[in-house]
Every structure is written in structure tokens, then in C-alpha cells.
Design a protein around this motif. Structure first.
Motif, PDB file in Angstrom:
ATOM      1  N   PHE A 163      96.952  86.563  -0.415  1.00 42.69           N
ATOM      2  CA  PHE A 163      95.845  86.109   0.817  1.00 42.69           C
ATOM      3  C   PHE A 163      95.897  86.586   1.578  1.00 42.69           C
ATOM      4  O   PHE A 163      95.534  86.608   2.994  1.00 42.69           O
ATOM      5  N   PHE A 192      99.748  93.616  -4.356  1.00 43.75           N
ATOM      6  CA  PHE A 192      99.104  94.208  -3.107  1.00 43.75           C
ATOM      7  C   PHE A 192      99.653  92.468  -2.737  1.00 43.75           C
ATOM      8  O   PHE A 192      99.207  91.474  -2.686  1.00 43.75           O
ATOM      9  N   GLU A 240      92.780  95.135   5.351  1.00 44.09           N
ATOM     10  CA  GLU A 240      92.850  96.041   3.932  1.00 44.09           C
ATOM     11  C   GLU A 240      93.955  95.598   3.293  1.00 44.09           C
ATOM     12  O   GLU A 240      94.281  94.329   3.625  1.00 44.09           O
ATOM     13  N   SER A 241      94.059  96.324   1.856  1.00 36.31           N
ATOM     14  CA  SER A 241      94.775  95.492   0.959  1.00 36.31           C
ATOM     15  C   SER A 241      96.430  96.879   1.052  1.00 36.31           C
ATOM     16  O   SER A 241      96.524  97.923   0.764  1.00 36.31           O
ATOM     17  N   ASN A 283      88.695  96.859  -9.138  1.00 40.56           N
ATOM     18  CA  ASN A 283      88.778  95.496  -9.636  1.00 40.56           C
ATOM     19  C   ASN A 283      87.670  94.847 -10.617  1.00 40.56           C
ATOM     20  O   ASN A 283      88.920  94.337 -11.413  1.00 40.56           O
ATOM     21  N   GLU A 308      96.647  90.764   1.104  1.00 43.17           N
ATOM     22  CA  GLU A 308      95.742  91.753   1.761  1.00 43.17           C
ATOM     23  C   GLU A 308      95.727  91.064   3.234  1.00 43.17           C
ATOM     24  O   GLU A 308      96.519  89.833   3.264  1.00 43.17           O
ATOM     25  N   ARG A 309      95.611  92.277   4.032  1.00 39.87           N
ATOM     26  CA  ARG A 309      95.451  92.015   5.312  1.00 39.87           C
ATOM     27  C   ARG A 309      94.509  91.154   6.007  1.00 39.87           C
ATOM     28  O   ARG A 309      93.407  90.904   5.444  1.00 39.87           O
ATOM     29  N   ASN A 356      87.272  89.996   6.275  1.00 34.30           N
ATOM     30  CA  ASN A 356      87.578  88.713   6.190  1.00 34.30           C
ATOM     31  C   ASN A 356      86.661  87.375   5.643  1.00 34.30           C
ATOM     32  O   ASN A 356      86.090  86.997   5.581  1.00 34.30           O
ATOM     33  N   SER A 393      89.084  89.230  -9.110  1.00 29.69           N
ATOM     34  CA  SER A 393      89.695  88.294  -8.603  1.00 29.69           C
ATOM     35  C   SER A 393      90.588  88.051  -9.297  1.00 29.69           C
ATOM     36  O   SER A 393      91.520  87.776  -8.996  1.00 29.69           O
ATOM     37  N   THR A 399      99.685  97.883  -0.509  1.00 22.13           N
ATOM     38  CA  THR A 399     100.185  97.846  -1.755  1.00 22.13           C
ATOM     39  C   THR A 399     101.877  97.957  -1.898  1.00 22.13           C
ATOM     40  O   THR A 399     101.939  99.284  -1.679  1.00 22.13           O
ATOM     41  N   LYS A 438      96.975  92.584  -9.552  1.00 22.76           N
ATOM     42  CA  LYS A 438      95.999  93.433  -9.873  1.00 22.76           C
ATOM     43  C   LYS A 438      96.432  94.076 -11.283  1.00 22.76           C
ATOM     44  O   LYS A 438      97.774  95.365 -11.103  1.00 22.76           O
TER      45      LYS A 438
END
Length: 413
Positions: A382, A204, A210-211, A104, A206-207, A5, A307, A213, A185
Motif C-alpha cells: 500500500f 499489485f 491507482e492500483s 475484490n 497501490e499508488r 487514500n 482486503s 498490476t 489478490k
């Protein structure tokens, strides 16, 4: 371990600081380690010939365009014997296909094109694999006329601004009417442009790199009355358990505070019977195109739906302050969004937008509790990945402590 990120933030900052198109493209080639345009354009021509069989290579014009943080953008134009005017398209090539998959973009674009009347450029073709002339995923869309409103707005007449404000207000209202059944999403269940698509919604978080689920289910426009509240609690509780299990992770106390804030918002009525709607989380001036030659509907397209998520409706009600408080690129302070504009013209712009945006917008746009709730949902999706975001979380929690302590009358209920 690399902080993905943070890397993206650096790249975005570099990209947004470049204004000249040629310089932008040259610099982007270096920053993103992308293929030089001189050879890349030949590959794009091959894609165009496959998309429109029968086109002569010499009849295809390829234009280098200013891209964004997540997509390389290339113009394609040609004229056939059947068309009176040149046909114009854009090819979008994701810069980070592993981090931000092409789906996406595909899912919200096709969803909106099929189920709404919003100004979305039509999708012509796409390839989600590397098995093509570019050796990368890509999407081709019709090219909307006009330029980013960030360049046009300062020169627009007051009447043109009023027309754009009314059109954007209707757009905001339309978004609040597109409801969903879970936070998350859109994910396409089928990807055949010749038939109507069906969709799943994927919750989901966000880390750092990684994303994750949490759940996936078929899209439905009907959701439970407390879907927003329950969805936020699930996300924050997952984060809390994951962060607490890591002795080196600093975020568990924030997760705990976010859970408490979510429960308090619900107890005070702010998350009760709050629908989930489709939200464009990057609805900035750079992503709004206007066609100065169109006096009836100057807003020609809304771009960059990467997004887009289903989230509590107040996320779709962030006030577009620039409409009535243009600051020539300076940062806006949402706390000032509902202040009476200084000039009569700006007062009229704000009023015209609000009337078109409708009741949901007026309910969720300006209340300090919903402004803070928008920040809370952003942390839900996020997370926290930097010292700056830690400071933002602490500021939000501090202000929420002040807001919740006020009486209903003081809060404006």
C-alpha cells in the motif's frame, strides 16, 4: 491531484465515529453522496424480485443496516410457502466501485466457499455492471446470524469466550494452510455460480490514485521456497525505480531502505522457506460475527474479505490480543501481545487460542522480527501516502536496526 487514500481515510473516520444506526444512515447519505434510503429500498426490492422470481413486492422486507467505509449494507428478508422461517440476506453495494471493484469481494468469497470450511456467508447472486435496478454493482449473500463480537464480547461468559477463542484459533490455523504461488489478490477467471471457479493471482501495488498490476498468473497452491522474498523484492524495486524517476517524489529513500530490510530479513532466515498464504488484512473485531444462542460454534461468520491477499504467512498470524486483553475499544500495542495476561481467565483464553491456532501461528506471531515484517509487507502493498505513514516507516526501520543487531539468543531464536 486529489489524494484518494486520504479521502478514504477521512470517510472511514467519519463512518467509524457514528454509533446510532439511524444517524449513521442519514450521515452516510450525505458523506457518500448516496441515494436516500426511502427511494433506494424500492430499487433493492426490484433486485430481490429478479433474484427470486415470483416474490410479491409486498412480501419483501428491506432493512437499513449500518455499513462500512467501502460498502453500503442492506438487509433483505422474506418468507415463502415452502420455508418454515423467514429467509434473510444482505445486499452489499460498494461505495467506490471504481477504486475497489466488486471482484475484490467476489474472488475470496467464492474461493473460500469452494475450497475451505471457514465460516463464510454463501454468495447468492451478483452483478458487476451498472445494468440493473440499482445502476450500481452489488452482491447478495446469505445473512449470518448474530452480531459483531465488538458488541457481544463484554457480556459473554468465560465459557462462551473460551469456545469462541478455540473456534477462532482453528480459523487462524486454517488460513495458514491455504497456500498460494505469488503475492497478490485473487481475481476470478470465470464468474458462473453454477460451476467451480478458477482464479488468477494478481500482484499489485497501490499508488496515490491507482492500483498498478505488476504481474498476473494462474493460481496454484504450490510456490517456490523463496517466493515471499523474491515477491517483496520485485515490488520494492518497482516502487524504487518509479519514485526515483519522479524528481518531486519523496519516497525513493524509503524504498531503498525497505529493499535493504527485505534482504536483511532473508539473510537472517526470516524470509527463507516462508510460505505464501491467504491473509485477511482487516481481521478486526468489527468483522467477526457471533451468535450468542449457539453454544457450540458461536462465531457465525468472518466478514469483509475485500482486503484478502496472498502474502507471507506471518501476515495471517497477527495476534488477536482483544481475546485475552480486552481494552474496551482502546488501541492495542502488538509489542505487548505475548505478555502474560494478568488474570487466570485471560491466561486460559490465550492458551486455548494458541493451541487451536497451531505451530505456524506460534512461530510467526510474537517474534519482533515478524511483527516488523508485517509492517514491511503492508508498505509493500500500500505504500506511503502521508506524513503519518512516513513516521511509521521511520519507527519501523529504527526498531529493525535494533532487532537485527541482537544475537540469535537475544532475538529468541
Amino acid at each position: 491531484m486529489a489524494d484518494t487514500n486520504s479521502d478514504i481515510a477521512v470517510v472511514a473516520a467519519l463512518n467509524s465515529s457514528i454509533s446510532d444506526d439511524n444517524t449513521a444512515s442519514d450521515t452516510s447519505t450525505l458523506v457518500y453522496s448516496q441515494e436516500a434510503f426511502e427511494t433506494y429500498q424500492d430499487r433493492v426490492k426490484e433486485i430481490a424480485q429478479k433474484t427470486w422470481p415470483g416474490l410479491e413486492k409486498d412480501h419483501i422486507s428491506i432493512e437499513r443496516m449500518h455499513g462500512g467505509s467501502y460498502n453500503r449494507i442492506t438487509g433483505i428478508s422474506f418468507q415463502t410457502s415452502e420455508s418454515e422461517k423467514p429467509q434473510n440476506y444482505v445486499l452489499r453495494d460498494p461505495r467506490f466501485p471504481d477504486l475497489a471493484p466488486l471482484t475484490n469481494q467476489l474472488a475470496p468469497l467464492q474461493f473460500l466457499y469452494n475450497y475451505s470450511k471457514l465460516p463464510i456467508p454463501k454468495m447468492v447472486s451478483f452483478n458487476c455492471s451498472n445494468d440493473n435496478a440499482l445502476a450500481r454493482p452489488y452482491i447478495i449473500q446469505e445473512r449470518a446470524p448474530g452480531n459483531s463480537i465488538i458488541h457481544e464480547y463484554p457480556e459473554m461468559s468465560h465459557q462462551s469466550r473460551l469456545t469462541a477463542a478455540r473456534q477462532l484459533g482453528c480459523f487462524y490455523n486454517d488460513l495458514t494452510l491455504i497456500t498460494g504461488n505469488r503475492i497478490g489478490k485473487l481475481v476470478p477467471f470465470n464468474t458462473d455460480l453454477t460451476v467451480p471457479w478458477t482464479f488468477d493471482v494478481q500482484t499489485f501495488i497501490e499508488r496515490i490514485n491507482e492500483s498498478i498490476t505488476l504481474e498476473t498468473g494462474a493460481y496454484s497452491s504450490i510456490s517456490a521456497p523463496d517466493a515471499a522474498y523474491q515477491g517483496l523484492l520485485r515490488i520494492f524495486k518497482y516502487r524504487y525505480d518509479a519514485d526515483l524517476a519522479d524528481p518531486y517524489d519523496f519516497r525513493a529513500p524509503y524504498d531503498s531502505s525497505f529493499i535493504t530490510m527485505t534482504k536483511e530479513l532473508y539473510a537472517l532466515g526470516y524470509l527463507r522457506n516462508t510460505p505464501l498464504t491467504l491473509c485477511h488484512l482487516d481481521l478486526e473485531v468489527r468483522n467477526i460475527l457471533v451468535d450468542p444462542s449457539n453454544d457450540i460454534e458461536p462465531v457465525s461468520a468472518i466478514l469483509d474479505w475485500d482486503s484478502a491477499v496472498f502474502a507471507p504467512v506471518f501476515m495471517a498470524c497477527t495476534p488477536p490480543m482483544w481475546l485475552w486483553a480486552w481494552k474496551e475499544g482502546e488501541d492495542e500495542d502488538e509489542r505487548e501481545a505475548n505478555e502474560l495476561p494478568a488474570s487466570t481467565e485471560n491466561q486460559e483464553l490465550k492458551q486455548v487460542f494458541e493451541i487451536a491456532a497451531g505451530r505456524s501461528y506460534m512461530r510467526f506471531a510474537y517474534d519482533p522480527a515478524y511483527r516488523l515484517a508485517r509492517r514491511l509487507v503492508h508498505f509493500a502493498l500500500f505504500g506511503i501516502h502521508s506524513a503519518e505513514q512516513e513516521e511509521e516507516a521511520e519507527e519501523m526501520l529504527k526498531e529493525w536496526s535494533e532487532v537485527k543487531s541482537k544475537s540469535p539468543e537475544e532475538r529468541g531464536e
